[in-house]
Design a protein around this motif. Structure first.
Motif, PDB file in Angstrom:
ATOM      1  N   ARG A  39      70.020  33.034  17.649  1.00 37.34           N
ATOM      2  CA  ARG A  39      69.497  34.171  16.889  1.00 37.34           C
ATOM      3  C   ARG A  39      70.539  35.273  16.862  1.00 37.34           C
ATOM      4  O   ARG A  39      71.080  35.650  17.916  1.00 37.34           O
ATOM      5  N   LEU A  40      70.819  35.797  15.690  1.00 32.56           N
ATOM      6  CA  LEU A  40      71.789  36.878  15.555  1.00 32.56           C
ATOM      7  C   LEU A  40      71.419  38.064  16.451  1.00 32.56           C
ATOM      8  O   LEU A  40      70.267  38.502  16.459  1.00 32.56           O
ATOM      9  N   ALA A  42      71.135  38.139  19.599  1.00 29.57           N
ATOM     10  CA  ALA A  42      70.538  37.735  20.874  1.00 29.57           C
ATOM     11  C   ALA A  42      71.587  37.059  21.757  1.00 29.57           C
ATOM     12  O   ALA A  42      72.570  36.515  21.259  1.00 29.57           O
TER      13      ALA A  42
END
Length: 200
Positions: A39-40, A42
């Protein structure tokens, strides 16, 4: 060697991601299954394998160490480089690949672009004894372990005086007759002995 990276996911593309570690963005090639878990923005941890060529350094990333180990094992087979090994993991889960190799399921292996019938047979021949025990069956709890009987039969034959080459051929011949439920090792050993007896 870079064994793993942990950091913030700075970018994701169709064939890889950038993981920012200590202010440095590392480009990591990943299969779609691995990318799906990122996830971008994260934090993520990827097991990695660094491939060094004369003109490039390429870092391949994996969701876990098991996937990475299979990636590296696949490359020990003739004709398999990192791109093809990653293609295998893009199409199948590690468990499916292990099961296909252990049970000589070449139909499953040939679903990978770049692997034909001969390539699949070569993977089975070269890796079957090194893939380790694999659970097969309708579900994992009802399955049985395979991969171990081949080695037991092979060792049994060598102990009885046949050469390693003869033992390998007999095990391969017996494996071709196994369909569905695997018989106990003593039964398979007797079958192998009968096959070898015909060639003496």
């Amino acid at each position: 060697m870079i064994a793993s990276v942990r950091g913030v996911v700075a970018a994701v593309s169709p064939d890889g991601a950038v993981i920012e570690v200590g202010g440095v963005g590392l480009a990591v090639q990943c299969a779609p299954g691995t990318l799906a878990g990122l996830r971008l923005g994260a934090e993520a941890r990827l097991a990695t394998s660094l491939i060094v060529r004369e003109d490039s350094l390429t870092l391949y990333g994996f969701a876990d160490d098991e996937e990475k180990q299979l990636f590296e094992l696949l490359q020990t087979a003739s004709g398999v480089g990192p791109r093809l090994a990653q293609a295998v993991l893009a199409v199948h889960s590690p468990e499916t690949v292990r099961r296909a190799i252990a049970t000589a399921d070449t139909a499953t292996l040939t679903r990978v672009p770049g692997i034909g019938k001969k390539g699949a047979e070569r993977l089975v021949l070269e890796l079957r004894d090194r893939i380790g025990p694999v659970v097969v069956g309708n579900d994992e709890t009802a399955g049985v372990l395979v991969g171990a009987w081949q080695e037991q039969v092979r060792q049994g034959l060598i102990g009885l005086g046949w050469t390693a080459s003869q033992a390998e051929q007999a095990v391969a011949a017996v494996a071709e007759t196994v369909d569905g439920t695997t018989s106990p090792v003593p039964v398979l050993l007797k079958q192998a002995i009968r096959l070898l007896g015909k060639t003496r």
